[in-house]
Scaffold this active site. Structure first.
Site, PDB file in Angstrom:
ATOM      1  N   TYR A 121       1.912   5.734  -7.238  1.00  0.00           N
ATOM      2  CA  TYR A 121       2.249   4.685  -6.257  1.00  0.00           C
ATOM      3  C   TYR A 121       2.875   3.492  -6.972  1.00  0.00           C
ATOM      4  CZ  TYR A 121       1.232   2.007  -1.930  1.00  0.00           C
ATOM      5  OH  TYR A 121       1.294   1.293  -0.754  1.00  0.00           O
ATOM      6  N   TYR A 181      10.135   3.170   0.431  1.00  0.00           N
ATOM      7  CA  TYR A 181       8.758   2.665   0.438  1.00  0.00           C
ATOM      8  C   TYR A 181       8.075   3.162   1.694  1.00  0.00           C
ATOM      9  CZ  TYR A 181       4.756  -0.501   0.336  1.00  0.00           C
ATOM     10  OH  TYR A 181       3.484  -1.026   0.327  1.00  0.00           O
TER      11      TYR A 181
END
Lengths: 370, 141
Positions: free
Chosen positions: A275, A324
């Site tokens: 992430y 994203y």
């Protein structure tokens, strides 16, 4: 009994990624779910479980109604923020293993650029309430502020530098340049461009920060037995772990549980997704998960790059250069790697690692029979 | 450089403390930097808690600190990611490690953003930023 290898990701799908989708978040999620079901080769009404990010605006009731699901047997969501993708996989796998559901769809759809922008303090701030009473009056207003504070201290303690952050950003951009889905598919990035990009919140340069994206992604989970009937390569969930509040690095704590459940070592992992709301945290996580002692040295040697790296990291381009989508695109890419379908495909992947929140959650996927 | 003085962006949020945090802000009005302290085990807690995380006691006192500490970390905001920051960047925000241990977030009143360093010795000053609202800021010199 652990659910290790008894549940699989059998389908993945996403929408196009853009800055202005022109669609609702619900419509985006439904589009991604349809793509994931088509990928799995199953029909919407085969789905009897739904899971979502707590922050996702599309309720399971709306999604089920639109999909025409006639008997939703199980649903749920996980609190916190964007960082719960792998925890959702863990919950869904546990539910399937426990017999609460047979086919669970996990979805995330967000107008992250044209709608609610997570990097804006007037969007995500607390207005001086709660913990914000002690931070916001002094200018810490956004997720990037708190994380920049952590990054600055880590630079001081370990000697890792902004140039190292840039090397990782460049590696991920090179991966995006192979990925036609990626926002930055056609835009290259050099280390010099990273270093001269404007500062957002020092020490974060522009290219240390994730994109803002409109789009959606979805995963379909089912039992490993069901997966075998589908006749496509499945990504078996070898292990999953969550790691919440506590003392010390969440990634280090979660890694103990994850690798114990998996029964494999760090060196057995063939490809890594982490992430990257902010790129520097990819390097910190590589250290905290125990993959490497010195992530700065690793990127100096090109160790995370698809071309020449022993074990590439964020092979779709990640949040920095693909989109994203708060970790679901990392889970999709981790799945593609074990199925041999990535645009930066590592040869002969057996084990694919994916973190979706700098420790909050992680999974190890294993290549299943096809 | 020596006459640089911090100007607080006036639109930054003011603290809206929860009940257990009120004594912290009340003490600031009296010129004291007081940290929540567990009467049972002596642990200092910041931000304030409803229950002591070490011994689960709910009996709290407020211990006045020396107001001295060092810069543990810092960030400098360059992009106005909140309307209050427009026209007020660069803005440095520091995390101060107090001599007594707890960390608090603040601004330095006499160090320009480009000169902030980890390890700087700092001392609290009390600044009234609005009617009846005092914040703990820090000076280096």
């Amino acid at each position: 009994m652990s659910f290790s290898n008894s549940v699989a990701i059998v389908g993945v799908g996403e929408t196009d990624y853009s800055r202005a989708s022109g669609r609702t978040e619900l419509a985006l999620s439904l589009q991604a779910i349809r793509a994931a079901l088509d990928d799995a080769g199953i029909e919407p009404d085969d789905v009897d479980g739904l899971m979502k990010w707590w922050v996702d605006t599309s309720t399971e009731a709306e999604v089920a109604a639109n999909m025409g699901i006639r008997d939703l047997a199980w649903w749920g969501e996980i609190s916190q923020a964007g960082n719960v993708g792998a925890p959702l996989v863990a919950h869904a796998a546990a539910a399937i293993h426990a017999g609460l559901a047979n086919v669970v769809v996990i979805y995330r759809g967000v107008n992250g650029r044209s709608g609610r922008r997570y990097g804006r303090g007037d969007v995500t701030g607390q207005g001086g309430r709660g913990g914000g009473a002690f931070t916001e009056p002094f200018g810490l207003l956004t997720p990037q502020h708190g994380l920049a504070m952590v990054a600055r201290r880590r630079m001081y303690e370990t000697g890792i530098t902004s140039r190292h952050f840039g090397m990782q950003a460049v590696a991920q951009r090179r991966h995006a340049n192979r990925n036609p889905r990626a926002t930055f598919y056609e835009r290259t990035l050099t280390l010099a461009e990273h270093q001269s990009s404007r500062l957002i919140v020092d020490p974060f340069h522009l290219f240390d920060c994730c994109l803002e994206t409109d789009g959606a992604g979805a995963l379909v989970l089912a039992s490993a037995d069901f997966a075998r009937e589908l006749g496509k390569p499945a990504a078996l969930i070898r292990a999953a772990a969550q790691s919440g509040p506590g003392v010390g690095s969440p990634a280090a704590r979660g890694a103990k549980r994850l690798f114990a459940m998996a029964g494999v070592e760090r060196d057995d992992i063939d490809v890594i997704q982490i992430y990257d709301h902010f790129g520097p945290f990819v390097l910190f996580a590589l250290e905290d998960y125990g993959f490497v002692e010195d992530a700065g040295r690793l990127v100096e040697e090109g160790g995370t790059d698809f071309d020449g790296g022993r074990r590439p990291v964020n092979t779709s381009g990640g949040h920095l250069s693909e989109a994203y989508l708060q970790g679901i695109n990392h889970l999709i890419e981790a799945t593609r790697q074990v199925r041999g379908e990535s645009t930066a495909q590592v040869p002969n992947v057996t084990f694919s690692f994916c973190d979706t929140g700098i420790g909050t959650g992680s999974v190890i996927l294993e290549r299943g029979e096809s | 450089m020596n006459d640089w003085r911090f100007e607080r962006p006036p639109g930054l949020p003011l603290p809206q403390p929860a009940e257990e945090a009120r004594p912290f802000f009340d003490a600031l009005l009296e010129g004291r930097l007081a940290i929540q302290c567990c009467v049972a085990c002596g642990l200092l807690l910041h931000p304030p808690r409803a229950v002591c995380s070490a011994c689960q006691s709910t009996d709290f006192d407020w211990q006045e600190t020396s107001g001295k500490g060092v810069v543990y970390s810092y960030v400098v905001t360059h992009q106005a990611v909140h309307p209050a920051l427009a026209g007020h960047t660069p803005l440095a925000t520091v995390e101060v490690e107090l001599a007594e241990g707890p960390h608090i977030t603040s601004n330095l009143i006499d160090v320009p953003p480009e000169s902030v360093e980890i390890g700087m010795a700092v001392t609290v000053v009390f600044e009234e930023v609005s009617d009846g609202v005092v914040l703990p800021l820090f000076r280096h010199h």
